[in-house]
Enzyme design. Sequence first.
Site, PDB file in Angstrom:
ATOM      1  N   ILE A 275       0.692  -1.331  -0.040  1.00 15.43           N
ATOM      2  CA  ILE A 275      -0.037  -0.125   0.038  1.00 15.43           C
ATOM      3  C   ILE A 275       0.839   1.393  -0.105  1.00 15.43           C
ATOM      4  O   ILE A 275       0.429   2.489   0.069  1.00 15.43           O
ATOM      5  CB  ILE A 275      -0.981   0.030   1.260  1.00 15.43           C
ATOM      6  CG1 ILE A 275      -0.200  -0.210   2.610  1.00 15.43           C
ATOM      7  CG2 ILE A 275      -2.201  -1.215   1.197  1.00 15.43           C
ATOM      8  CD1 ILE A 275      -0.998  -0.103   3.683  1.00 15.43           C
TER       9      ILE A 275
ATOM     10  N   SER B 110      12.168   4.882   0.083  1.00 16.97           N
ATOM     11  CA  SER B 110      13.579   4.681  -0.248  1.00 16.97           C
ATOM     12  C   SER B 110      14.102   3.389   0.316  1.00 16.97           C
ATOM     13  O   SER B 110      14.805   2.768  -0.253  1.00 16.97           O
ATOM     14  CB  SER B 110      14.350   6.141   0.213  1.00 16.97           C
ATOM     15  OG  SER B 110      13.400   7.268  -0.460  1.00 16.97           O
ATOM     16  N   TYR B 111      13.814   2.927   1.552  1.00 14.66           N
ATOM     17  CA  TYR B 111      14.166   2.053   2.161  1.00 14.66           C
ATOM     18  C   TYR B 111      13.363   0.565   2.263  1.00 14.66           C
ATOM     19  O   TYR B 111      13.773  -0.431   2.744  1.00 14.66           O
ATOM     20  CB  TYR B 111      14.695   2.355   3.495  1.00 14.66           C
ATOM     21  CG  TYR B 111      15.568   3.499   3.486  1.00 14.66           C
ATOM     22  CD1 TYR B 111      16.707   3.488   2.479  1.00 14.66           C
ATOM     23  CD2 TYR B 111      15.462   4.484   4.712  1.00 14.66           C
ATOM     24  CE1 TYR B 111      17.417   4.718   2.713  1.00 14.66           C
ATOM     25  CE2 TYR B 111      16.415   5.430   4.520  1.00 14.66           C
ATOM     26  CZ  TYR B 111      17.480   5.769   3.737  1.00 14.66           C
ATOM     27  OH  TYR B 111      18.291   6.615   3.535  1.00 14.66           O
ATOM     28  N   GLY B 112      12.163   0.951   1.845  1.00 15.82           N
ATOM     29  CA  GLY B 112      11.215  -0.425   1.909  1.00 15.82           C
ATOM     30  C   GLY B 112       9.884  -0.066   1.454  1.00 15.82           C
ATOM     31  O   GLY B 112       9.421   0.967   0.665  1.00 15.82           O
TER      32      GLY B 112
ATOM     33  N   ASP C 173       8.097  16.402   9.581  1.00 20.30           N
ATOM     34  CA  ASP C 173       7.976  16.152   8.422  1.00 20.30           C
ATOM     35  C   ASP C 173       6.481  15.834   8.135  1.00 20.30           C
ATOM     36  O   ASP C 173       5.728  14.894   7.284  1.00 20.30           O
ATOM     37  CB  ASP C 173       8.394  14.552   7.849  1.00 20.30           C
ATOM     38  CG  ASP C 173       8.817  14.212   6.661  1.00 20.30           C
ATOM     39  OD1 ASP C 173       8.589  15.025   5.737  1.00 20.30           O
ATOM     40  OD2 ASP C 173       8.739  13.155   6.165  1.00 20.30           O
TER      41      ASP C 173
END
Length: 328
Positions: A31, A35-37, A148
């Site tokens: 879903i 960048s990392y997963g 963020d």
Amino acid sequence: MGKGDVLEAAPTTTAYHSLMDEYGYEVGKAIGHGSYGSVYEAFYTKQKVMVAVKIISKKKASDDYLNKFLPREIQVMKVLRHKYLINFYRAIESTSRVYIILELAQGGDVLEWIQRYGACSEPLAGKWFSQLTLGIAYLHSKSIVHRDLKLENLLLDKWENVKISDFGFAKMVPSNQPVGCSPSYRQVNCFSHLSQTYCGSFAYACPEILRGLPYNPFLSDTWSMGVILYTLVVAHLPFDDTNLKKLLRETQKEVTFPANHTISQECKNLILQMLRQATKRATILDIIKDSWVLKFQPEQPTHEIRLLEAMCQLHNTTKQHQSLQITT
């Protein structure tokens, strides 16, 4: 990965579906991707509920992320419980991956909603923004900053209530006061704290971050909230983020509103209070007491307001005697 007490150790396996099965999670469709997963839906068989599983590849992730930001994210999420924040359930670590089990928000995110339907009606914008305000007031009252905030990090549950997500850049703001001080006195020192980790997306970043200056992370959150509210009622960002120099120039000026959108003056005034220079920018306490927000607020967060008022009062009394703390 550092801070081993944060994670549960998992058996070594090459197939993460098999590992998740061992813990009772039946992994479904993807879903989200980062960048990392990736993030997947999963069914937790032991309690018969749907959850989200964030699977992070250690090979793809930087050492800085694995050793600093990821442990911090988990530590922050473990102490948070609020109806407008995504709940953290557990974290599991294998030799090659980290698995974070989270509450599943089944309604997508607010950015997807805007892209599909366009600008929100003011009542809907008020509902979502007041929920965001309550969540951030809870964080700030605990001396935690998000750093963020953006539309894609505002998820929606099946009733279309906001769930603030992605605490990868969140942090507990340190205090230089001794442990023996009262909690409120220790907390107030966060207001004299400056960060120098330049987090988040340029489109939502305050001018201090764009200029590479140490910044107050509480006020960077409220700037991002201003960008969010503007985009909710206008359906596009207030500033052009395709060119950094142009973006920096635009953020120095008062934001303008398109003539073809009917936006109340109260709503415009609130946006202008958030999208201004740091010395005059609205705090979360200002926002939560704003007349436009109060029209849509589902409940008054009296506990958070009392904490924030005490922190502000102490800060105003003692700020002349405090030195600024700068951390990442």
